[in-house]
Design a protein around this motif. Structure first.
Motif, mmCIF file in Angstrom:
data_model
loop_
_atom_site.group_PDB
_atom_site.id
_atom_site.type_symbol
_atom_site.label_atom_id
_atom_site.label_comp_id
_atom_site.label_asym_id
_atom_site.label_seq_id
_atom_site.Cartn_x
_atom_site.Cartn_y
_atom_site.Cartn_z
ATOM 1 N N LEU A 15 0.821 -1.203 0.000
ATOM 2 C CA LEU A 15 0.000 0.000 0.000
ATOM 3 C C LEU A 15 0.857 1.257 0.000
ATOM 4 C CD1 LEU A 15 -2.752 -1.003 2.590
ATOM 5 C CD2 LEU A 15 -2.960 -0.887 0.096
ATOM 6 N N PRO A 18 0.744 7.087 3.122
ATOM 7 C CA PRO A 18 0.288 8.455 2.901
ATOM 8 C C PRO A 18 1.175 9.534 3.525
ATOM 9 C CG PRO A 18 -1.067 7.408 4.558
ATOM 10 C CD PRO A 18 -0.127 6.354 4.023
ATOM 11 N N GLY A 69 1.326 11.153 -0.098
ATOM 12 C CA GLY A 69 0.084 11.738 0.375
ATOM 13 C C GLY A 69 0.279 13.058 1.087
ATOM 14 N N CYS A 89 -1.204 11.120 -3.890
ATOM 15 C CA CYS A 89 -1.939 9.859 -3.913
ATOM 16 C C CYS A 89 -1.912 9.316 -2.488
ATOM 17 C CB CYS A 89 -1.317 8.859 -4.884
ATOM 18 S SG CYS A 89 -2.301 7.359 -5.077
ATOM 19 N N THR A 90 -3.076 9.067 -1.912
ATOM 20 C CA THR A 90 -3.131 8.653 -0.509
ATOM 21 C C THR A 90 -3.624 7.230 -0.293
ATOM 22 O OG1 THR A 90 -5.340 9.602 -0.288
ATOM 23 C CG2 THR A 90 -3.477 11.014 0.320
ATOM 24 N N SER A 91 -4.028 6.546 -1.364
ATOM 25 C CA SER A 91 -4.548 5.193 -1.165
ATOM 26 C C SER A 91 -4.235 4.307 -2.366
ATOM 27 C CB SER A 91 -6.061 5.250 -0.940
ATOM 28 O OG SER A 91 -6.700 5.751 -2.093
ATOM 29 N N GLY A 92 -4.441 3.015 -2.158
ATOM 30 C CA GLY A 92 -4.159 2.041 -3.201
ATOM 31 C C GLY A 92 -2.762 1.477 -3.055
#
Length: 132
Positions: A15, A18, A69, A89-92
């Protein structure tokens, strides 16, 4: 071109982390050769200046784009001085974030996402934030 992504693990399926300065790993992907370098973030456990140290680490590696993030003003200034573009980008997963970047789906950062000295009393520096 070298792209750095903040990661919670040591591979592309991990992952996205973040947080920049205190992320677990810095994953550097070379877009021209598809090579990947995984670097444990030695700055994560430091008492202060983690963002600046992490920024210097990726600048020394020749990174041109950072995907992360959250980051503070000191790391933001250091990244700008090193001419590293910052994408949010904070997720995935790391792989998903990389694909989003290639498709032009990530937003470019123009200001820090957290305040100065955020980990000193306003959060714990390890990902617990109250961002409004």
């Amino acid at each position: 071109m070298k792209i750095c992504l903040t990661s919670q693990g040591d591979n592309l399926n991990a992952l996205i982390d973040p947080k920049f300065g205190r992320c677990e790993y810095l994953i550097i992907a070379e877009t021209e050769t598809s090579q990947v370098e995984v670097i444990p973030n030695m700055a994560a456990g430091t008492r202060g200046g983690a963002g600046i140290k992490a920024a210097q680490t990726i600048a020394d590696k020749g990174v041109k784009v950072l995907i992360t993030g959250n980051f503070g003003p000191n790391s933001f200034k250091t990244l700008l001085a090193a001419e590293i573009e910052i994408m949010i980008c904070t997720s995935g997963t790391v792989q998903e974030a990389l694909e989003k970047y290639k498709k032009g789906e990530l937003k470019k950062a123009t200001t820090p996402t957290i305040g100065e000295n955020f980990s000193e009393g306003k959060g714990n520096g390890h990902g617990i934030w109250a961002i409004s």
